[in-house]
Design a protein around this motif. Structure first.
Motif, PDB file in Angstrom:
ATOM      1  N   GLN A  48       0.837  -1.199   0.000  1.00  0.00           N
ATOM      2  CA  GLN A  48       0.000   0.000   0.000  1.00  0.00           C
ATOM      3  C   GLN A  48       0.878   1.258   0.000  1.00  0.00           C
ATOM      4  O   GLN A  48       0.565   2.234  -0.667  1.00  0.00           O
ATOM      5  N   ALA A  49       1.990   1.206   0.729  1.00  0.00           N
ATOM      6  CA  ALA A  49       2.891   2.366   0.789  1.00  0.00           C
ATOM      7  C   ALA A  49       3.457   2.686  -0.594  1.00  0.00           C
ATOM      8  O   ALA A  49       3.532   3.850  -0.995  1.00  0.00           O
ATOM      9  N   GLY A  91      -7.472   4.582  11.049  1.00  0.00           N
ATOM     10  CA  GLY A  91      -7.145   3.341  11.733  1.00  0.00           C
ATOM     11  C   GLY A  91      -6.438   2.307  10.897  1.00  0.00           C
ATOM     12  O   GLY A  91      -5.883   1.379  11.433  1.00  0.00           O
ATOM     13  N   GLY A  92      -6.475   2.411   9.579  1.00  0.00           N
ATOM     14  CA  GLY A  92      -5.815   1.415   8.741  1.00  0.00           C
ATOM     15  C   GLY A  92      -6.454   0.057   8.892  1.00  0.00           C
ATOM     16  O   GLY A  92      -7.617  -0.054   9.229  1.00  0.00           O
ATOM     17  N   GLY A  93      -5.704  -1.009   8.640  1.00  0.00           N
ATOM     18  CA  GLY A  93      -6.238  -2.356   8.757  1.00  0.00           C
ATOM     19  C   GLY A  93      -6.997  -2.771   7.525  1.00  0.00           C
ATOM     20  O   GLY A  93      -6.981  -2.104   6.495  1.00  0.00           O
ATOM     21  N   PHE A  94      -7.685  -3.900   7.626  1.00  0.00           N
ATOM     22  CA  PHE A  94      -8.425  -4.437   6.497  1.00  0.00           C
ATOM     23  C   PHE A  94      -9.549  -3.491   6.084  1.00  0.00           C
ATOM     24  O   PHE A  94     -10.337  -3.058   6.898  1.00  0.00           O
ATOM     25  N   ASN A  95      -9.615  -3.158   4.810  1.00  0.00           N
ATOM     26  CA  ASN A  95     -10.662  -2.305   4.249  1.00  0.00           C
ATOM     27  C   ASN A  95     -10.795  -0.982   4.990  1.00  0.00           C
ATOM     28  O   ASN A  95     -11.895  -0.555   5.351  1.00  0.00           O
ATOM     29  N   LEU A 104      -9.894  -8.870  -3.593  1.00  0.00           N
ATOM     30  CA  LEU A 104      -8.716  -9.506  -3.007  1.00  0.00           C
ATOM     31  C   LEU A 104      -7.739  -9.915  -4.096  1.00  0.00           C
ATOM     32  O   LEU A 104      -8.146 -10.457  -5.123  1.00  0.00           O
ATOM     33  N   TYR A 105      -6.458  -9.673  -3.856  1.00  0.00           N
ATOM     34  CA  TYR A 105      -5.401 -10.189  -4.716  1.00  0.00           C
ATOM     35  C   TYR A 105      -5.065 -11.587  -4.202  1.00  0.00           C
ATOM     36  O   TYR A 105      -4.812 -11.778  -3.015  1.00  0.00           O
ATOM     37  N   VAL A 106      -5.085 -12.576  -5.088  1.00  0.00           N
ATOM     38  CA  VAL A 106      -4.771 -13.954  -4.726  1.00  0.00           C
ATOM     39  C   VAL A 106      -3.528 -14.339  -5.520  1.00  0.00           C
ATOM     40  O   VAL A 106      -3.580 -14.474  -6.740  1.00  0.00           O
ATOM     41  N   GLY A 107      -2.400 -14.483  -4.816  1.00  0.00           N
ATOM     42  CA  GLY A 107      -1.141 -14.740  -5.501  1.00  0.00           C
ATOM     43  C   GLY A 107      -0.644 -16.161  -5.333  1.00  0.00           C
ATOM     44  O   GLY A 107      -1.222 -16.972  -4.610  1.00  0.00           O
ATOM     45  N   ASN A 108       0.438 -16.445  -6.036  1.00  0.00           N
ATOM     46  CA  ASN A 108       1.133 -17.733  -5.973  1.00  0.00           C
ATOM     47  C   ASN A 108       0.239 -18.892  -6.399  1.00  0.00           C
ATOM     48  O   ASN A 108       0.341 -19.994  -5.865  1.00  0.00           O
ATOM     49  N   LEU A 109      -0.634 -18.649  -7.372  1.00  0.00           N
ATOM     50  CA  LEU A 109      -1.500 -19.705  -7.867  1.00  0.00           C
ATOM     51  C   LEU A 109      -0.759 -20.599  -8.854  1.00  0.00           C
ATOM     52  O   LEU A 109       0.122 -20.143  -9.585  1.00  0.00           O
ATOM     53  N   SER A 110      -1.167 -21.851  -8.892  1.00  0.00           N
ATOM     54  CA  SER A 110      -0.659 -22.765  -9.910  1.00  0.00           C
ATOM     55  C   SER A 110      -1.135 -22.265 -11.274  1.00  0.00           C
ATOM     56  O   SER A 110      -2.238 -21.718 -11.396  1.00  0.00           O
ATOM     57  N   LEU A 150     -15.624  -9.865  -3.158  1.00  0.00           N
ATOM     58  CA  LEU A 150     -16.707 -10.280  -2.260  1.00  0.00           C
ATOM     59  C   LEU A 150     -17.136  -9.069  -1.444  1.00  0.00           C
ATOM     60  O   LEU A 150     -16.455  -8.040  -1.452  1.00  0.00           O
ATOM     61  N   SER A 151     -18.230  -9.216  -0.690  1.00  0.00           N
ATOM     62  CA  SER A 151     -18.603  -8.153   0.244  1.00  0.00           C
ATOM     63  C   SER A 151     -17.456  -7.997   1.236  1.00  0.00           C
ATOM     64  O   SER A 151     -16.685  -8.935   1.474  1.00  0.00           O
ATOM     65  N   ALA A 152     -17.353  -6.827   1.841  1.00  0.00           N
ATOM     66  CA  ALA A 152     -16.229  -6.539   2.738  1.00  0.00           C
ATOM     67  C   ALA A 152     -16.110  -7.559   3.865  1.00  0.00           C
ATOM     68  O   ALA A 152     -15.024  -8.079   4.135  1.00  0.00           O
ATOM     69  N   ALA A 153     -17.227  -7.869   4.523  1.00  0.00           N
ATOM     70  CA  ALA A 153     -17.183  -8.803   5.659  1.00  0.00           C
ATOM     71  C   ALA A 153     -16.756 -10.193   5.194  1.00  0.00           C
ATOM     72  O   ALA A 153     -15.930 -10.852   5.840  1.00  0.00           O
ATOM     73  N   ASP A 154     -17.310 -10.648   4.064  1.00  0.00           N
ATOM     74  CA  ASP A 154     -16.953 -11.965   3.537  1.00  0.00           C
ATOM     75  C   ASP A 154     -15.503 -11.999   3.062  1.00  0.00           C
ATOM     76  O   ASP A 154     -14.794 -12.988   3.242  1.00  0.00           O
ATOM     77  N   ALA A 155     -15.061 -10.894   2.464  1.00  0.00           N
ATOM     78  CA  ALA A 155     -13.674 -10.825   1.983  1.00  0.00           C
ATOM     79  C   ALA A 155     -12.697 -10.919   3.143  1.00  0.00           C
ATOM     80  O   ALA A 155     -11.662 -11.585   3.052  1.00  0.00           O
ATOM     81  N   GLU A 156     -13.020 -10.261   4.252  1.00  0.00           N
ATOM     82  CA  GLU A 156     -12.124 -10.319   5.412  1.00  0.00           C
ATOM     83  C   GLU A 156     -12.055 -11.736   5.969  1.00  0.00           C
ATOM     84  O   GLU A 156     -10.979 -12.234   6.290  1.00  0.00           O
ATOM     85  N   LYS A 157     -13.211 -12.417   6.054  1.00  0.00           N
ATOM     86  CA  LYS A 157     -13.221 -13.815   6.520  1.00  0.00           C
ATOM     87  C   LYS A 157     -12.391 -14.683   5.580  1.00  0.00           C
ATOM     88  O   LYS A 157     -11.581 -15.500   6.025  1.00  0.00           O
ATOM     89  N   ALA A 158     -12.588 -14.515   4.281  1.00  0.00           N
ATOM     90  CA  ALA A 158     -11.862 -15.311   3.293  1.00  0.00           C
ATOM     91  C   ALA A 158     -10.363 -15.039   3.374  1.00  0.00           C
ATOM     92  O   ALA A 158      -9.547 -15.966   3.322  1.00  0.00           O
ATOM     93  N   CYS A 159     -10.010 -13.772   3.512  1.00  0.00           N
ATOM     94  CA  CYS A 159      -8.601 -13.392   3.592  1.00  0.00           C
ATOM     95  C   CYS A 159      -7.937 -14.040   4.799  1.00  0.00           C
ATOM     96  O   CYS A 159      -6.849 -14.608   4.694  1.00  0.00           O
ATOM     97  N   ASN A 160      -8.602 -13.974   5.938  1.00  0.00           N
ATOM     98  CA  ASN A 160      -8.045 -14.557   7.155  1.00  0.00           C
ATOM     99  C   ASN A 160      -7.959 -16.078   7.084  1.00  0.00           C
ATOM    100  O   ASN A 160      -7.033 -16.679   7.623  1.00  0.00           O
ATOM    101  N   SER A 161      -8.908 -16.709   6.405  1.00  0.00           N
ATOM    102  CA  SER A 161      -8.943 -18.171   6.346  1.00  0.00           C
ATOM    103  C   SER A 161      -8.091 -18.752   5.223  1.00  0.00           C
ATOM    104  O   SER A 161      -7.549 -19.848   5.354  1.00  0.00           O
ATOM    105  N   CYS A 162      -7.987 -18.049   4.113  1.00  0.00           N
ATOM    106  CA  CYS A 162      -7.321 -18.604   2.933  1.00  0.00           C
ATOM    107  C   CYS A 162      -5.843 -18.243   2.822  1.00  0.00           C
ATOM    108  O   CYS A 162      -5.143 -18.815   1.987  1.00  0.00           O
ATOM    109  N   ASN A 163      -5.378 -17.294   3.622  1.00  0.00           N
ATOM    110  CA  ASN A 163      -3.967 -16.914   3.545  1.00  0.00           C
ATOM    111  C   ASN A 163      -3.105 -18.131   3.867  1.00  0.00           C
ATOM    112  O   ASN A 163      -3.197 -18.692   4.950  1.00  0.00           O
TER     113      ASN A 163
END
Length: 171
Positions: A48-49, A91-95, A104-110, A150-163
């Motif tokens: 982001q910087a 406050g920064g942070g997610f969204n 969401l950016y999803v990297g390192n995919l096959s 995704l919606s913001a709330a769903d994206a945050e859940k996905a981000c936290n779970s899929c990282n």
């Protein structure tokens, strides 16, 4: 990045924006029928910087004899003149901007990962409104990353779970 010269290519944008950090991706949309550039593009920076520095230094600058516009990409309808966004950037942070949808950016995919399997993974967390796997313009092969909206709330859940999640043999 708006108001680009039709002569500005991916390599040129990588060089210019690379002055501010690592460029993860450059996407230059083209007209479907003619293949001609549409005069704008998307540059994904690694942090982001780096993105903020590029925006502050490149907006209203000259590139290939054009005064370019550089700003943060927003989902359709949320740019200039769109509906006001709730929340704020404090406050920064997610969204931190308080967007209703988050890309969401999803990297390192096959290179074998298909849109359907990526969609299925993220749909466990909510409705996927967009799933885009960029391909190389010349070869048509996948580039190893994607964008999932995704919606913001769903994206945050996905981000936290899929990282770090392993999909098609890649974490």
């Amino acid at each position: 990045v708006g108001n680009l010269s039709y002569d500005t290519d991916e390599q040129r944008l990588r060089e210019e924006f690379g002055n501010f950090g690592t460029v993860m991706d450059v996407f230059l949309p083209t007209e479907r029928h003619t293949g001609r550039p549409r005069g704008f593009g998307f540059v994904t920076m690694s942090t982001q910087a780096a993105a903020q520095e590029a925006i502050s230094k490149m907006d209203q600058s000259q590139l290939d004899s054009r005064t370019i516009r550089v700003n943060e990409s927003k989902p359709r309808g949320e740019g200039f003149g769109g509906p006001p966004r709730d929340g704020g950037g404090a406050g920064g942070g997610f969204n931190a901007a308080g967007n209703s949808d988050v890309k969401l950016y999803v990297g390192n995919l096959s290179y074998d990962t298909q849109e359907q399997s990526l969609r299925e993974l993220f749909e466990q967390y909510g409705a996927v409104t967009d799933c885009f796997l960029p391909t190389d313009r010349e070869t048509g092969r996948p580039r190893g990353f994607a964008f999932v909206t995704l919606s913001a709330a769903d994206a945050e859940k996905a981000c936290n779970s899929c990282n770090g999640y392993e999909l098609d043999g890649r974490p």
